[in-house]
Scaffold this motif. Structure first.
Motif, PDB file in Angstrom:
ATOM      1  N   HIS A  28      33.061  38.789  42.453  1.00 45.12           N
ATOM      2  CA  HIS A  28      32.571  40.102  42.028  1.00 45.12           C
ATOM      3  C   HIS A  28      33.622  41.182  42.307  1.00 45.12           C
ATOM      4  CE1 HIS A  28      29.698  43.254  41.119  1.00 45.12           C
ATOM      5  NE2 HIS A  28      30.007  43.831  42.274  1.00 45.12           N
ATOM      6  N   GLN A  29      34.236  41.120  43.484  1.00 37.09           N
ATOM      7  CA  GLN A  29      35.282  42.086  43.832  1.00 37.09           C
ATOM      8  C   GLN A  29      36.471  41.961  42.885  1.00 37.09           C
ATOM      9  OE1 GLN A  29      36.123  41.237  47.942  1.00 37.09           O
ATOM     10  NE2 GLN A  29      34.273  42.251  48.675  1.00 37.09           N
ATOM     11  N   MET A  30      36.839  40.741  42.534  1.00 40.85           N
ATOM     12  CA  MET A  30      37.939  40.538  41.588  1.00 40.85           C
ATOM     13  C   MET A  30      37.607  41.169  40.241  1.00 40.85           C
ATOM     14  SD  MET A  30      38.996  36.593  42.436  1.00 40.85           S
ATOM     15  CE  MET A  30      40.168  36.442  41.095  1.00 40.85           C
ATOM     16  N   ALA A  31      36.380  40.987  39.785  1.00 39.95           N
ATOM     17  CA  ALA A  31      35.959  41.544  38.494  1.00 39.95           C
ATOM     18  C   ALA A  31      35.971  43.071  38.535  1.00 39.95           C
ATOM     19  CB  ALA A  31      34.568  41.026  38.141  1.00 39.95           C
ATOM     20  N   GLU A  32      35.511  43.649  39.643  1.00 37.93           N
ATOM     21  CA  GLU A  32      35.498  45.110  39.763  1.00 37.93           C
ATOM     22  C   GLU A  32      36.908  45.700  39.760  1.00 37.93           C
ATOM     23  OE1 GLU A  32      33.143  45.812  43.313  1.00 37.93           O
ATOM     24  OE2 GLU A  32      31.474  46.489  42.060  1.00 37.93           O
ATOM     25  N   CYS A  33      37.876  44.953  40.279  1.00 34.39           N
ATOM     26  CA  CYS A  33      39.265  45.430  40.347  1.00 34.39           C
ATOM     27  C   CYS A  33      40.077  45.021  39.118  1.00 34.39           C
ATOM     28  CB  CYS A  33      39.932  44.883  41.612  1.00 34.39           C
ATOM     29  SG  CYS A  33      39.212  45.511  43.129  1.00 34.39           S
ATOM     30  N   ARG A  36      42.512  39.317  37.004  1.00 35.65           N
ATOM     31  CA  ARG A  36      42.266  38.206  36.074  1.00 35.65           C
ATOM     32  C   ARG A  36      41.514  37.079  36.777  1.00 35.65           C
ATOM     33  NH1 ARG A  36      46.611  34.580  32.767  1.00 35.65           N
ATOM     34  NH2 ARG A  36      45.078  33.611  31.437  1.00 35.65           N
ATOM     35  N   MET A  37      40.436  36.655  36.148  1.00 35.43           N
ATOM     36  CA  MET A  37      39.590  35.605  36.708  1.00 35.43           C
ATOM     37  C   MET A  37      40.137  34.234  36.314  1.00 35.43           C
ATOM     38  SD  MET A  37      37.206  37.260  38.270  1.00 35.43           S
ATOM     39  CE  MET A  37      35.805  36.200  38.463  1.00 35.43           C
TER      40      MET A  37
END
Length: 75
Positions: A28-33, A36-37
């Motif tokens: 979730h933190q990666m997506a908010e920032c 790239r997933m």
């Protein structure tokens, strides 16, 4: 099937999380920032095993029969 009988996982110790909830928070933190997933995320806790309605155990239906984990010390 293209699934191997045995899968070997090589994992950095620093990347192991104690709970799936912590993985969800990290993703979730990666997506908010806008980081790239990964194109594929697999949550694997052990070898494949399932039981049908009659509780007949079947091994290797959804994955490998065996799982070997090699943990690398990276700290």
């Amino acid at each position: 099937s293209l699934i191997p009988e045995t899968t070997i996982f090589v994992i950095k110790r620093s990347t192991i999380l104690p709970r799936v909830a912590q993985l969800a928070e990290k993703l979730h933190q990666m997506a908010e920032c806008d980081i790239r997933m990964p194109s594929c995320i697999n949550i694997i806790s052990g070898p494949s095993c399932t039981s049908d309605i009659e509780l007949i155990k079947v091994v290797g239906v959804h994955g490998s029969l065996n799982a070997i984990y090699v943990v690398i010390e990276d700290r």
